[in-house]
Design a protein around this motif. Structure first.
Motif, PDB file in Angstrom:
ATOM      1  N   ARG A  83      79.423  73.227  32.426  1.00 59.97           N
ATOM      2  CA  ARG A  83      80.601  73.829  31.793  1.00 59.97           C
ATOM      3  C   ARG A  83      80.246  75.178  31.175  1.00 59.97           C
ATOM      4  O   ARG A  83      81.027  76.134  31.243  1.00 59.97           O
ATOM      5  CB  ARG A  83      81.171  72.895  30.719  1.00 59.97           C
ATOM      6  CG  ARG A  83      81.792  71.623  31.273  1.00 59.97           C
ATOM      7  CD  ARG A  83      82.364  70.776  30.146  1.00 59.97           C
ATOM      8  NE  ARG A  83      82.908  69.525  30.648  1.00 59.97           N
ATOM      9  CZ  ARG A  83      82.196  68.419  30.851  1.00 59.97           C
ATOM     10  NH1 ARG A  83      80.887  68.419  30.596  1.00 59.97           N
ATOM     11  NH2 ARG A  83      82.766  67.327  31.321  1.00 59.97           N
ATOM     12  N   ARG A  84      79.087  75.243  30.557  1.00 54.25           N
ATOM     13  CA  ARG A  84      78.642  76.491  29.943  1.00 54.25           C
ATOM     14  C   ARG A  84      78.459  77.573  31.000  1.00 54.25           C
ATOM     15  O   ARG A  84      78.841  78.732  30.796  1.00 54.25           O
ATOM     16  CB  ARG A  84      77.335  76.245  29.185  1.00 54.25           C
ATOM     17  CG  ARG A  84      76.738  77.482  28.560  1.00 54.25           C
ATOM     18  CD  ARG A  84      75.492  77.125  27.759  1.00 54.25           C
ATOM     19  NE  ARG A  84      74.839  78.326  27.264  1.00 54.25           N
ATOM     20  CZ  ARG A  84      73.986  79.042  27.985  1.00 54.25           C
ATOM     21  NH1 ARG A  84      73.666  78.662  29.208  1.00 54.25           N
ATOM     22  NH2 ARG A  84      73.439  80.128  27.487  1.00 54.25           N
ATOM     23  N   TYR A  85      77.886  77.214  32.143  1.00 54.99           N
ATOM     24  CA  TYR A  85      77.677  78.211  33.190  1.00 54.99           C
ATOM     25  C   TYR A  85      78.994  78.691  33.782  1.00 54.99           C
ATOM     26  O   TYR A  85      79.144  79.867  34.137  1.00 54.99           O
ATOM     27  CB  TYR A  85      76.743  77.665  34.281  1.00 54.99           C
ATOM     28  CG  TYR A  85      75.298  77.770  33.879  1.00 54.99           C
ATOM     29  CD1 TYR A  85      74.621  78.978  33.955  1.00 54.99           C
ATOM     30  CD2 TYR A  85      74.608  76.666  33.374  1.00 54.99           C
ATOM     31  CE1 TYR A  85      73.294  79.101  33.558  1.00 54.99           C
ATOM     32  CE2 TYR A  85      73.285  76.773  32.975  1.00 54.99           C
ATOM     33  CZ  TYR A  85      72.638  77.993  33.064  1.00 54.99           C
ATOM     34  OH  TYR A  85      71.327  78.109  32.657  1.00 54.99           O
ATOM     35  N   LEU A 188      74.424  83.908  26.043  1.00 56.76           N
ATOM     36  CA  LEU A 188      73.102  83.761  26.661  1.00 56.76           C
ATOM     37  C   LEU A 188      72.021  83.609  25.596  1.00 56.76           C
ATOM     38  O   LEU A 188      71.070  82.848  25.764  1.00 56.76           O
ATOM     39  CB  LEU A 188      72.793  84.979  27.540  1.00 56.76           C
ATOM     40  CG  LEU A 188      73.492  85.064  28.896  1.00 56.76           C
ATOM     41  CD1 LEU A 188      73.073  86.330  29.622  1.00 56.76           C
ATOM     42  CD2 LEU A 188      73.181  83.848  29.757  1.00 56.76           C
ATOM     43  N   ARG A 189      72.156  84.343  24.501  1.00 56.44           N
ATOM     44  CA  ARG A 189      71.182  84.244  23.408  1.00 56.44           C
ATOM     45  C   ARG A 189      71.176  82.851  22.789  1.00 56.44           C
ATOM     46  O   ARG A 189      70.171  82.410  22.243  1.00 56.44           O
ATOM     47  CB  ARG A 189      71.515  85.261  22.320  1.00 56.44           C
ATOM     48  CG  ARG A 189      71.004  86.650  22.569  1.00 56.44           C
ATOM     49  CD  ARG A 189      71.286  87.554  21.385  1.00 56.44           C
ATOM     50  NE  ARG A 189      70.794  86.990  20.139  1.00 56.44           N
ATOM     51  CZ  ARG A 189      70.985  87.540  18.945  1.00 56.44           C
ATOM     52  NH1 ARG A 189      71.675  88.663  18.846  1.00 56.44           N
ATOM     53  NH2 ARG A 189      70.500  86.977  17.858  1.00 56.44           N
ATOM     54  N   VAL A 198      64.919  85.031  37.143  1.00 62.77           N
ATOM     55  CA  VAL A 198      65.591  84.981  38.443  1.00 62.77           C
ATOM     56  C   VAL A 198      66.377  83.683  38.588  1.00 62.77           C
ATOM     57  O   VAL A 198      67.449  83.660  39.201  1.00 62.77           O
ATOM     58  CB  VAL A 198      64.570  85.162  39.583  1.00 62.77           C
ATOM     59  CG1 VAL A 198      65.246  85.029  40.926  1.00 62.77           C
ATOM     60  CG2 VAL A 198      63.899  86.518  39.472  1.00 62.77           C
ATOM     61  N   THR A 199      65.884  82.592  38.027  1.00 63.30           N
ATOM     62  CA  THR A 199      66.621  81.322  38.056  1.00 63.30           C
ATOM     63  C   THR A 199      67.941  81.458  37.311  1.00 63.30           C
ATOM     64  O   THR A 199      69.005  81.041  37.806  1.00 63.30           O
ATOM     65  CB  THR A 199      65.785  80.198  37.432  1.00 63.30           C
ATOM     66  OG1 THR A 199      64.534  80.107  38.115  1.00 63.30           O
ATOM     67  CG2 THR A 199      66.511  78.865  37.523  1.00 63.30           C
ATOM     68  N   ALA A 200      67.892  82.039  36.113  1.00 61.52           N
ATOM     69  CA  ALA A 200      69.113  82.225  35.327  1.00 61.52           C
ATOM     70  C   ALA A 200      70.074  83.166  36.034  1.00 61.52           C
ATOM     71  O   ALA A 200      71.292  82.938  36.051  1.00 61.52           O
ATOM     72  CB  ALA A 200      68.759  82.767  33.944  1.00 61.52           C
ATOM     73  N   PHE A 201      69.545  84.234  36.640  1.00 59.97           N
ATOM     74  CA  PHE A 201      70.395  85.167  37.374  1.00 59.97           C
ATOM     75  C   PHE A 201      71.122  84.445  38.507  1.00 59.97           C
ATOM     76  O   PHE A 201      72.339  84.615  38.697  1.00 59.97           O
ATOM     77  CB  PHE A 201      69.553  86.311  37.934  1.00 59.97           C
ATOM     78  CG  PHE A 201      70.326  87.313  38.744  1.00 59.97           C
ATOM     79  CD1 PHE A 201      70.896  88.410  38.133  1.00 59.97           C
ATOM     80  CD2 PHE A 201      70.477  87.157  40.108  1.00 59.97           C
ATOM     81  CE1 PHE A 201      71.620  89.339  38.879  1.00 59.97           C
ATOM     82  CE2 PHE A 201      71.192  88.067  40.867  1.00 59.97           C
ATOM     83  CZ  PHE A 201      71.766  89.169  40.249  1.00 59.97           C
ATOM     84  N   ALA A 202      70.387  83.654  39.278  1.00 56.51           N
ATOM     85  CA  ALA A 202      71.000  82.943  40.401  1.00 56.51           C
ATOM     86  C   ALA A 202      72.046  81.947  39.922  1.00 56.51           C
ATOM     87  O   ALA A 202      73.132  81.841  40.511  1.00 56.51           O
ATOM     88  CB  ALA A 202      69.916  82.227  41.210  1.00 56.51           C
ATOM     89  N   ALA A 203      71.745  81.211  38.845  1.00 52.84           N
ATOM     90  CA  ALA A 203      72.708  80.233  38.321  1.00 52.84           C
ATOM     91  C   ALA A 203      73.972  80.925  37.835  1.00 52.84           C
ATOM     92  O   ALA A 203      75.093  80.469  38.111  1.00 52.84           O
ATOM     93  CB  ALA A 203      72.064  79.439  37.186  1.00 52.84           C
TER      94      ALA A 203
END
Length: 320
Positions: A83-85, A188-189, A198-203
């Motif tokens: 949900r957050r994403y 994000l903070r 890169v994992t966070a960017f892709a998600a």
């Protein structure tokens, strides 16, 4: 910040030393400027939601080979926070993406880049109000200067516009995108266990694609489809590759080489690149209110966000 999932040539190799660091700094700031310039160039050809959808889908596919190990390792955390994403996708790729492209149909790339340049000052102000972060008088002055610069841009230097509340709708849409980006950054903070970059960017990119998909389908049927020609495909790929993937990698590498405080000033240089590119490529004239905006926005953001110098005896603690 460690970069375990970046390609090896971005972690080691010949990119070392001050000349390389500042070269990458300049390249990174120019990459950030490519988004409003390309967005303005194709604004009346590629519909805004379609541009945002394909930008983030292609960016996701580009980084997927590097991000896949991290996505698999952190899949439980990602599922738990879906949900957050999705909320991050609404803010970061929806409002800060598609809404800004709507704005670029109605305003110049120079205006958009200057307004967006105030995002660091907005983040600081939001963090003070929302998270209770301490804020110094110098930073308050910087925020006020940056906001005064935005006001100059919104009014085109004509303060009579304030009395009539007559603002360009495109500028207001870009301002909405900048505010949304600031909220996105604050969220994000507040994340729990940080993911690899890169994992966070892709998600986040994939969440944005999911959020944009139904709106893209509506736009395709009810408004107009993306005209897939050689020029539009190249434009979309350019935004995905240069303004999204390479800008992120250059920024993260610059942080590793120069420290976060100095690397973050690339955000202040980016509007100058955007103004130059818009003048050369889009024939956008530089007007007096642009210069007034630059004179207020860039020093204001620098005052607000640059870290104070540490005493000489204190060891440097900037994280790479």
């Amino acid at each position: 910040m460690s970069l375990p999932l970046l390609p090896s040539f971005l972690r080691t190799g010949p990119l070392a030393g001050p000349v390389a660091a500042y070269g990458l700094y300049i390249v990174g700031s120019a990459l950030l400027a490519s988004n409003p310039v390309v967005g303005r160039a194709v604004a009346h050809v590629v519909p805004p939601i379609g541009l945002a959808f394909w930008r983030w889908l292609i960016a996701f596919l580009i980084v997927l080979p590097f991000a896949l190990p991290g996505l698999l390792t952190h899949r439980v955390q990602l599922k738990r926070q879906w949900r957050r994403y999705l909320l991050l996708g609404v803010l970061g790729q929806g409002i800060s993406g598609a809404i800004v492209y709507y704005g670029l149909e109605r305003t110049s790339a120079t205006n958009a880049s200057l307004i967006y340049a105030t995002s660091p000052a907005m983040i600081l102000a939001l963090a003070a109000v929302w998270l209770g972060d301490a804020i110094r008088p110098r930073q308050v002055l910087g925020i006020l200067l940056a906001m005064a610069g935005v006001l100059v841009i919104l009014t085109r230097g004509d303060l009579d516009a304030l009395r009539h509340l007559s603002f360009n709708s495109g500028d207001l849409l870009v301002l909405t995108g900048a505010v949304s980006w600031s909220v996105y950054t604050i969220l994000l903070r507040q994340s729990g266990t940080p993911l690899p970059v890169v994992t966070a960017f892709a998600a986040n990119a994939f969440a944005g694609v999911l959020v944009l998909a139904p709106f893209y389908a509506w736009e395709t049927v009810a408004v107009r489809p993306v005209p897939f020609s050689v020029s539009t495909i190249l434009s979309i790929v350019a935004v995905a590759l240069f303004a999204s993937v390479l800008a992120l990698l250059a920024y993260q590498k610059t942080i590793a080489m120069m420290g976060a405080a100095r690397a973050s000033t690339a955000l202040y240089v980016s509007p100058l690149w955007a103004a130059l590119a818009s003048w050369v490529l889009l024939a956008e004239p530089l007007q007096g209110f642009h210069l007034m905006g630059v004179a207020l926005v860039l020093p204001g953001v620098m005052l607000a966000t640059l870290q104070a110098r540490k005493p000489a005896a204190e060891p440097a603690t900037e994280a790479a």
